[in-house]
Write a protein that holds these residues in place. Structure first.
Motif, short mmCIF file in Angstrom:
data_model
loop_
_atom_site.label_atom_id
_atom_site.label_comp_id
_atom_site.label_asym_id
_atom_site.label_seq_id
_atom_site.Cartn_x
_atom_site.Cartn_y
_atom_site.Cartn_z
N SER A 197 10.83 -20.42 -24.51
CA SER A 197 9.51 -19.44 -24.39
C SER A 197 8.61 -20.20 -25.67
O SER A 197 9.30 -20.69 -26.75
N ALA A 198 7.49 -19.67 -25.66
CA ALA A 198 6.67 -19.72 -26.91
C ALA A 198 7.40 -18.86 -28.13
O ALA A 198 7.20 -19.31 -29.29
N GLU A 199 7.79 -17.89 -27.70
CA GLU A 199 8.35 -17.09 -28.97
C GLU A 199 9.61 -17.58 -29.41
O GLU A 199 9.85 -17.77 -30.74
N ALA A 200 10.46 -18.44 -28.80
CA ALA A 200 11.64 -19.27 -29.35
C ALA A 200 11.02 -20.48 -30.01
O ALA A 200 11.61 -21.13 -31.00
N MET A 201 10.13 -21.25 -29.63
CA MET A 201 9.55 -22.37 -30.22
C MET A 201 8.85 -22.33 -31.43
O MET A 201 8.71 -23.09 -32.33
N ARG A 202 8.09 -20.81 -31.49
CA ARG A 202 7.09 -20.73 -32.73
C ARG A 202 7.78 -21.04 -34.03
O ARG A 202 7.26 -21.61 -35.03
N PRO A 203 8.95 -20.12 -34.14
CA PRO A 203 9.69 -20.39 -35.61
C PRO A 203 10.13 -21.90 -36.08
O PRO A 203 10.09 -22.43 -37.03
N ILE A 204 10.49 -22.46 -34.82
CA ILE A 204 10.69 -23.95 -35.06
C ILE A 204 9.60 -24.97 -35.47
O ILE A 204 9.71 -25.60 -36.25
N ALA A 205 8.56 -24.66 -34.64
CA ALA A 205 7.59 -25.42 -35.02
C ALA A 205 6.83 -25.34 -36.35
O ALA A 205 6.48 -26.14 -37.21
N ALA A 206 6.91 -24.13 -36.74
CA ALA A 206 6.32 -23.60 -38.12
C ALA A 206 7.17 -23.96 -39.13
O ALA A 206 6.68 -24.18 -40.51
N ALA A 207 8.52 -23.95 -38.99
CA ALA A 207 9.33 -24.50 -40.17
C ALA A 207 9.23 -26.11 -40.51
O ALA A 207 9.86 -26.49 -41.59
N LEU A 208 8.62 -26.76 -39.49
CA LEU A 208 8.58 -28.13 -39.95
C LEU A 208 7.17 -28.50 -40.48
O LEU A 208 6.09 -28.29 -39.85
N PRO A 209 7.27 -29.40 -41.39
CA PRO A 209 5.93 -30.04 -41.95
C PRO A 209 5.51 -31.10 -41.13
O PRO A 209 4.42 -31.58 -41.69
N VAL A 210 6.02 -31.44 -39.99
CA VAL A 210 5.36 -32.57 -39.39
C VAL A 210 5.12 -31.96 -37.67
O VAL A 210 5.78 -31.07 -37.35
N PRO A 211 4.16 -32.50 -37.14
CA PRO A 211 3.83 -32.12 -35.80
C PRO A 211 5.25 -32.36 -34.68
O PRO A 211 5.99 -33.16 -34.82
#
Length: 279
Positions: A197-211
């Motif tokens: 889900s977007a909810e699950a992915m959001r913190p994963i993407a936000a925590a990384l300084p790379v795309p």
């Protein structure tokens, strides 16, 4: 310094630096699976990618050598060279092993010679045999060192080893675990599994300084379902997609590609994208 500038220039072909979004397609499945539906007419598929405005495509060495000039003649997509071959995706078949095994079959030097913007390698985590994971980590470390020297983008495709220690390879905590490892190994871009889900992915993407770019898997059951997932991926804060079979095995591959681009680079809704693409 020169290598860092080279990486920045190459990365801009994969992910638009203004929007920080990218639309790339994985077209390397035959290296892992042999004959595969949707790969029988690669010239036609690559021409459709160019027409639809796909930013980049993953190809193995054989296809990159044979069709690289075609990409250049059509003005794209940019080339991402797959450097490794794996048995991971043979799970459930007579040719499967207890652990998926990966090995290098091409080099960063090959990618530079072909004019590639990036190289990509798998980083599987959680094998039954820790020595198999060790070799995978060592392989990625060697590729990353060569990519830094050459100033070429290194995409690390971090995933849980199938049929191994992780009970659920799509668990958000597990995805966060191995994507962080990939970043710390020097990845310029992470490709990984969708955690549901977007909810699950959001913190994963936000925590990384790379795309972070999302893998598509075997397909969503319909072209609309594929596009709905693309829309959800973009809502999650991920940089974009690196889908394969769900696009090139679609009922209308060109239409799906055009609709994906409309969602990713044009901020279209799924319905707007489908209407623009004639789906």
């Amino acid at each position: 310094m020169l290598g860092q500038i080279g990486k920045q220039r190459r990365a801009a072909r994969l992910i638009d630096p203004r929007t920080r979004r990218g639309f790339c397609i994985a077209f390397d499945h035959a290296l892992q699976l042999g004959a595969c539906p949707g790969l029988t007419r690669p010239e036609e598929s690559l021409d459709q990618m160019a027409e639809a405005g796909v930013d980049a495509v993953i190809l193995p060495l054989g296809s990159a050598t044979r069709y690289g000039a075609r990409l250049a003649g059509r003005g794209g997509p940019a080339l991402i060279l797959r450097l490794d071959q794996t048995t991971m995706w043979r799970e459930g078949t007579p040719l499967a092993y207890a652990d998926g095994h990966s090995r290098l079959v091409a080099t960063v030097a090959d990618a530079v010679a072909l004019g590639a913007e990036a190289v990509i390698t798998y980083l599987f985590v959680g094998h039954n045999d820790p020595d198999v994971e060790t070799r995978c980590v060592e392989m990625n470390a060697a590729v990353n060192a060569a990519a830094r020297e050459a100033g070429i983008v290194h995409i690390i495709e971090t995933m849980g080893a199938r049929g191994a220690r992780a009970k659920d390879v799509f668990d958000p905590g597990f995805v966060a675990f191995h994507t962080r490892i990939g970043m710390e190994m020097g990845a310029d871009i992470i490709k990984t599994d969708w955690p549901g889900s977007a909810e699950a992915m959001r913190p994963i993407a936000a925590a990384l300084p790379v795309p972070v770019m999302v893998a598509g898997g075997p397909g969503q059951g319909s072209d609309r379902a594929t596009l709905a997932l693309v829309g959800e991926v973009m809502e999650s804060g991920a940089a974009g997609i690196l889908f394969g079979r769900s696009v090139f095995q679609a009922k209308n591959p060109l239409g799906v590609m055009k609709a994906c681009r409309a969602i990713i680079h044009g901020n279209a809704t799924v319905e707007e994208a489908m209407a623009r693409a004639g789906l």
